[in-house]
Design a protein around this motif. Structure first.
Motif, PDB file in Angstrom:
ATOM      1  N   UNK A 192       0.809  -1.239   0.000  1.00  0.00           N
ATOM      2  CA  UNK A 192       0.000   0.000   0.000  1.00  0.00           C
ATOM      3  C   UNK A 192       0.832   1.273   0.000  1.00  0.00           C
ATOM      4  N   UNK A 193       2.126   1.178  -0.263  1.00  0.00           N
ATOM      5  CA  UNK A 193       2.999   2.351  -0.310  1.00  0.00           C
ATOM      6  C   UNK A 193       2.888   3.143   0.996  1.00  0.00           C
ATOM      7  N   UNK A 194       2.678   4.467   0.897  1.00  0.00           N
ATOM      8  CA  UNK A 194       2.688   5.315   2.100  1.00  0.00           C
ATOM      9  C   UNK A 194       1.575   4.943   3.064  1.00  0.00           C
ATOM     10  N   UNK A 195       0.394   4.591   2.523  1.00  0.00           N
ATOM     11  CA  UNK A 195      -0.719   4.246   3.410  1.00  0.00           C
ATOM     12  C   UNK A 195      -0.407   3.007   4.239  1.00  0.00           C
ATOM     13  N   UNK A 196       0.480   2.166   3.732  1.00  0.00           N
ATOM     14  CA  UNK A 196       0.859   0.981   4.481  1.00  0.00           C
ATOM     15  C   UNK A 196       1.568   1.292   5.773  1.00  0.00           C
ATOM     16  N   UNK A 197       2.059   2.527   5.905  1.00  0.00           N
ATOM     17  CA  UNK A 197       2.752   2.898   7.136  1.00  0.00           C
ATOM     18  C   UNK A 197       1.805   2.938   8.328  1.00  0.00           C
ATOM     19  N   UNK A 198       0.531   3.156   8.071  1.00  0.00           N
ATOM     20  CA  UNK A 198      -0.452   3.079   9.164  1.00  0.00           C
ATOM     21  C   UNK A 198      -0.402   1.680   9.769  1.00  0.00           C
ATOM     22  N   UNK A 199      -0.510   0.669   8.916  1.00  0.00           N
ATOM     23  CA  UNK A 199      -0.450  -0.713   9.387  1.00  0.00           C
ATOM     24  C   UNK A 199       0.923  -1.040   9.965  1.00  0.00           C
ATOM     25  N   UNK A 200       1.967  -0.431   9.421  1.00  0.00           N
ATOM     26  CA  UNK A 200       3.317  -0.694   9.918  1.00  0.00           C
ATOM     27  C   UNK A 200       3.472  -0.228  11.361  1.00  0.00           C
ATOM     28  N   UNK A 201       2.924   0.951  11.681  1.00  0.00           N
ATOM     29  CA  UNK A 201       2.961   1.409  13.076  1.00  0.00           C
ATOM     30  C   UNK A 201       2.333   0.356  13.989  1.00  0.00           C
ATOM     31  N   UNK A 202       1.167  -0.146  13.595  1.00  0.00           N
ATOM     32  CA  UNK A 202       0.413  -1.066  14.444  1.00  0.00           C
ATOM     33  C   UNK A 202       1.133  -2.400  14.597  1.00  0.00           C
ATOM     34  N   UNK A 203       1.534  -2.974  13.474  1.00  0.00           N
ATOM     35  CA  UNK A 203       2.089  -4.327  13.478  1.00  0.00           C
ATOM     36  C   UNK A 203       3.470  -4.344  14.132  1.00  0.00           C
ATOM     37  N   UNK A 204       4.326  -3.405  13.736  1.00  0.00           N
ATOM     38  CA  UNK A 204       5.685  -3.384  14.287  1.00  0.00           C
ATOM     39  C   UNK A 204       5.678  -3.056  15.777  1.00  0.00           C
ATOM     40  N   UNK A 205       4.610  -2.385  16.251  1.00  0.00           N
ATOM     41  CA  UNK A 205       4.571  -1.976  17.654  1.00  0.00           C
ATOM     42  C   UNK A 205       3.752  -2.854  18.556  1.00  0.00           C
ATOM     43  N   UNK A 206       3.226  -3.971  18.054  1.00  0.00           N
ATOM     44  CA  UNK A 206       2.243  -4.702  18.864  1.00  0.00           C
ATOM     45  C   UNK A 206       2.855  -5.387  20.082  1.00  0.00           C
ATOM     46  N   UNK A 207       4.183  -5.430  20.172  1.00  0.00           N
ATOM     47  CA  UNK A 207       4.845  -5.881  21.403  1.00  0.00           C
ATOM     48  C   UNK A 207       5.550  -4.716  22.095  1.00  0.00           C
ATOM     49  N   UNK A 208       6.359  -3.983  21.357  1.00  0.00           N
ATOM     50  CA  UNK A 208       7.225  -2.953  21.948  1.00  0.00           C
ATOM     51  C   UNK A 208       6.536  -1.611  22.119  1.00  0.00           C
ATOM     52  N   UNK A 209       5.384  -1.424  21.497  1.00  0.00           N
ATOM     53  CA  UNK A 209       4.694  -0.144  21.578  1.00  0.00           C
ATOM     54  C   UNK A 209       4.904   0.688  20.333  1.00  0.00           C
ATOM     55  N   UNK A 210       4.076   1.716  20.183  1.00  0.00           N
ATOM     56  CA  UNK A 210       4.167   2.590  19.017  1.00  0.00           C
ATOM     57  C   UNK A 210       5.493   3.354  19.041  1.00  0.00           C
ATOM     58  N   UNK A 211       6.132   3.429  17.879  1.00  0.00           N
ATOM     59  CA  UNK A 211       7.447   4.065  17.787  1.00  0.00           C
ATOM     60  C   UNK A 211       7.345   5.433  17.131  1.00  0.00           C
ATOM     61  N   UNK A 212       8.358   6.255  17.326  1.00  0.00           N
ATOM     62  CA  UNK A 212       8.529   7.439  16.481  1.00  0.00           C
ATOM     63  C   UNK A 212       8.831   6.960  15.059  1.00  0.00           C
ATOM     64  N   UNK A 213       8.488   7.811  14.060  1.00  0.00           N
ATOM     65  CA  UNK A 213       8.833   7.440  12.690  1.00  0.00           C
ATOM     66  C   UNK A 213      10.322   7.662  12.444  1.00  0.00           C
ATOM     67  N   UNK A 214      10.763   8.928  12.545  1.00  0.00           N
ATOM     68  CA  UNK A 214      12.164   9.224  12.277  1.00  0.00           C
ATOM     69  C   UNK A 214      13.041   8.671  13.397  1.00  0.00           C
ATOM     70  N   UNK A 215      14.049   7.932  12.998  1.00  0.00           N
ATOM     71  CA  UNK A 215      14.959   7.346  13.972  1.00  0.00           C
ATOM     72  C   UNK A 215      14.404   6.116  14.657  1.00  0.00           C
ATOM     73  N   UNK A 216      13.173   5.733  14.327  1.00  0.00           N
ATOM     74  CA  UNK A 216      12.549   4.584  14.955  1.00  0.00           C
ATOM     75  C   UNK A 216      12.044   3.600  13.924  1.00  0.00           C
TER      76      UNK A 216
END
Length: 763
Positions: A110-134
């Motif tokens: 989904x290109x840029x829109x996929x980043x919404x899902x990326x926040x959720x999936x990548x953070x489902x254990x460690x928590x939501x991350x900052x974008x830059x540097x995270x």
């Protein structure tokens, strides 16, 4: 016919698993099938997010553990769990990350829109991350791409990888650009709660079965009606009780108004707590709301409010804050579970728990957010919303009301000025709440009808009254309450007053304060002469009734709250007397000093009705103008920075904002467990709890017990006491009193480390 353990393991080896667990008898149960886990989490997450993005949540649930298909993870879980002790592992045996594969797949699809899902999936254990540097760095890592490639190489089922006809539409985000961060956290809440619950259903079916067995608000309403009818039947026929009954009537009638933002402006002693609940229950019945969340500023008063509601609604009430007791009557398995995700019909919590959760990044804190949807939130003592966080708080309240079906009630005797304002300096502008509807027909008339005191202001605002003079004035009254601005002021004044004067401050531990307040109420009810010196902790939710109250100069809202402790029930033949005096030293720099200055500005030259409604509007405008309303830059991190829905970044600093949004900053404070043994010195409960701590170590229920015996002081004061040997550090950050005289039976903890002048006994 049951499968043998060996045959079951052999079958499990040929299908991917999400979790493995043993039965209570030590045998291995059928492992948690990965396909089933992803499908179940997807369905549950979509259900939780049905009001704000079910298809986003469904896909996040389907892909959140995609990395578990990789052989490295399958080998790891079998070896780590002991499910398959002879698992064949090639290469390094170690942990196998799995929460990035689905995030990368979402960005690929989904290109840029996929980043919404990326926040959720990548953070489902460690928590939501900052974008830059995270998250940006994590998604670009070679190992992360390898995680996806290895997972896809195992040929996950087509229905897991398929996204159907889902077409992400960022234009439909609730609240648009400024609502993006809250929307992501809401989706995150739906995902992580679904993941927790489905995992729990497999790992601990008995625990899972105890969840969500709550009565609905419709079933609870008759209990409330019966309670209010009983109170009305027992109430004396007084003007104050007649006004309280009318306030209750108006709250019930206005509940039919369309959901949104409301204010409940009622003078102290007008029955806001129960009338607000009456509004909430009727509003919920009329508009299909699912729960009532009562938010209180101080932990020192939350317990009594929770007790009131529990006496009406029983175990349908959960009390979520750091000091919640774990006694059988107050906490059980169901209530502990409900604290995790707030699925109970009535929640009583604190400003800290409520607002920090709304800006959190950790899974445990965010997990409850989706259950705010279609709720009624009562913000008790709304004037105490912290000015340094006011702008992000108002922004999130507007989003909740407009897009998530939340009705918010600002309940207070001193309504803050929260409407939009613009100044010559744009940095001072306030994006306020402009569509708030008042529940009370005529607050000004109500204030006049409930006026039970005369307020005497200083003749000279520049002339301070020294403590000996104030003490002489207080000593002329048999029963009087004096409220001052600091703990040191309370001690200095108390030491000058006659023997038998009582003291209240946060230097008394919670158990001591509760007993002291009960003693004060009993003495007043019995007509026993009672002099009390207190800090401002007595001003919120402590229902005492004195004929005379002295208040050191402070914010106008504090003076009004102090006045609410005078002639509260209207039982005096004449009006009560409230005396405002200028203390020897001004309030400490910061918010207290700004409140004091705004009060002097608003009341200078005033001779009539210093506590009228219009003066609070003037006061809060001046106070907020003197404050930075987003002192920690939360709005820049979450609502504005690089957050272009039609761009390529969708960059939000979730972790940074969460770290900065802390209403109470603990780094400068230290907690001391004190040896308080009751009013008679014979209660050895604290010794029992400390012995258990030393023997068994910290446990959740035990630390909650010990919270009742804790006093917070500045870290530098704690270090001085530590060097003197007056306290010891039992474990990192946990200090225990050693010197017998360190805790005084009247003054509580003595952080100066020297015995007080009036010490008469040692607890």
């Amino acid at each position: 016919m049951s499968l043998t353990a060996g045959r079951m393991r052999n079958m499990a080896h040929h299908r991917p698993i999400a979790h493995a667990a043993q039965n209570t008898d030590g045998s291995w149960r059928d492992p948690h099938d990965l396909d089933e886990h992803l499908t179940s989490v997807a369905a549950l997450a979509a259900e939780f997010a049905c009001a704000f993005g079910p298809e986003w949540a469904r896909l996040a649930g389907r892909w959140h553990d995609l990395g578990k298909y990789r052989q490295r993870f399958q080998n790891y879980i079998r070896l780590a769990s002991g499910f398959e002790v002879d698992a064949h592992i090639q290469g390094e045996a170690g942990k196998a990350p799995h929460s990035t594969a689905g995030a990368i797949l979402a960005c690929d699809r989904f290109d840029a829109a996929g980043r919404v899902l990326a926040y959720l999936i990548a953070g489902h254990h460690a928590g939501l991350a900052d974008w830059f540097g995270g998250l940006e760095v994590r998604l670009a890592a070679i190992d992360s791409r390898a995680e996806l490639d290895e997972a896809l190489a195992e040929s996950p089922p087509a229905h897991i990888l398929d996204h159907g006809d889902f077409q992400p539409n960022l234009r439909a985000i609730p609240g648009g650009r400024d609502g993006f961060a809250l929307w992501v956290r809401m989706l995150f809440s739906a995902l992580v709660d679904a993941d927790f619950l489905d995992t729990e259903r497999y790992m601990d079916a008995e625990k899972f079965a105890q969840r969500n067995q709550w009565p609905t608000l419709d079933r609870l309403a008759p209990r409330f009606d019966a309670h209010m009818a009983k109170l009305a039947a027992k109430a004396d026929s007084t003007p104050v009780n007649a006004l309280r009954a009318d306030i209750l009537r108006q709250c019930r009638e206005k509940a039919a108004l369309e959901p949104g933002l409301f204010s409940l402006t009622v003078p102290t002693g007008g029955g806001k707590t129960l009338s607000g609940m009456a509004f909430a229950l009727e509003h919920a019945r009329t508009h299909g709301k699912r729960r009532v969340i009562h938010v209180i500023p101080y932990t020192s008063i939350i317990e009594q409010t929770a007790d009131i509601f529990r006496s009406i609604f029983g175990e349908a009430v959960i009390e979520h804050h750091s000091n919640a007791e774990s006694d059988p009557g107050q906490e059980n398995t169901a209530s502990r579970l409900a604290c995790e995700n707030w699925d109970a019909p009535i929640v009583v919590t604190t400003n800290v728990q409520f607002f920090e959760s709304l800006f959190a990044a950790r899974t445990s804190r965010c997990r409850k957010l989706h259950n705010l949807v279609d709720s009624v939130v009562i913000l008790d003592e709304a004037q105490l919303l912290p000015p340094e966080f006011l702008q992000p708080i108002l922004d999130v309240l507007k989003l909740l009301a407009r897009h998530y079906g939340v009705s918010v009630v600002l309940s207070t005797a001193t309504q803050p000025a929260l409407s939009t304002r613009e100044y010559f300096d744009p940095s001072q502008n306030l994006r306020g709440l402009d569509d708030v509807r008042e529940i009370i027909d005529d607050p000004d008339a109500l204030y006049q009808a409930l006026e039970r005191v005369n307020v005497r202001l200083p003749a000279d605002w520049q002339q301070a009254s020294e403590w000996p003079q104030v003490a002489d004035d207080l000593a002329r009254h048999d029963s009087v309450l004096a409220i001052v601005n600091t703990r040191k002021d309370a001690r200095a004044l108390w030491e000058l007053l006659p023997e038998g004067t009582l003291h209240l401050s946060a230097l008394l531990c919670g158990a001591h304060r509760s007993q002291r307040i009960a003693e004060i109420k009993a003495r007043l009810k019995s007509g026993v002469p009672t002099r009390v010196v207190s800090t401002q902790l007595v001003e919120a939710g402590v229902d005492v009734d004195f004929p005379v109250v002295y208040r050191a100069l402070a914010g106008l809202d504090s003076i009004a709250q102090a006045a609410g402790r005078c002639n509260r029930e209207g039982g005096l033949t004449e009006k009560g007397e409230v005396v405002v005096f200028v203390p020897p030293k001004p309030a400490p720099p910061g918010l207290l000093r700004k409140g004091e200055n705004a009060c002097k500005s608003v009341l200078y030259g005033v001779t009539e009705s210093p506590l009228s409604c219009m003066r609070f509007e003037q006061y809060f405008r001046q106070l907020f103008a003197a404050c930075t309303l987003d002192e920690h830059g939360i709005c820049g991190d979450l609502f504005m920075a690089n957050n272009k829905l039609d761009g390529d970044e969708l960059a939000v600093n979730f972790r940074t904002a969460a770290d900065n949004f802390r209403l109470i900053r603990d780094e400068d404070n230290a907690s001391i467990i004190v040896l308080y043994r009751g009013t008679d010195g014979q209660d050895n409960s604290i010794d029992k709890w400390l012995a258990t701590l030393r023997l068994e170590g910290p446990q959740r229920w035990l630390m909650r017990k010990l919270q009742r015996y804790t006093v917070n002081i500045h870290r530098r004061e704690a270090q001085a006491l530590l060097q003197q040997g007056d306290i010891v550090e039992l474990m990192p950050g946990l200090y225990i009193q050693m010197s017998d005289w360190l805790y005084h039976p009247e003054l509580g903890l003595n952080p100066e480390g020297t015995p007080p002048n009036s010490a008469s006994a040692i607890v």
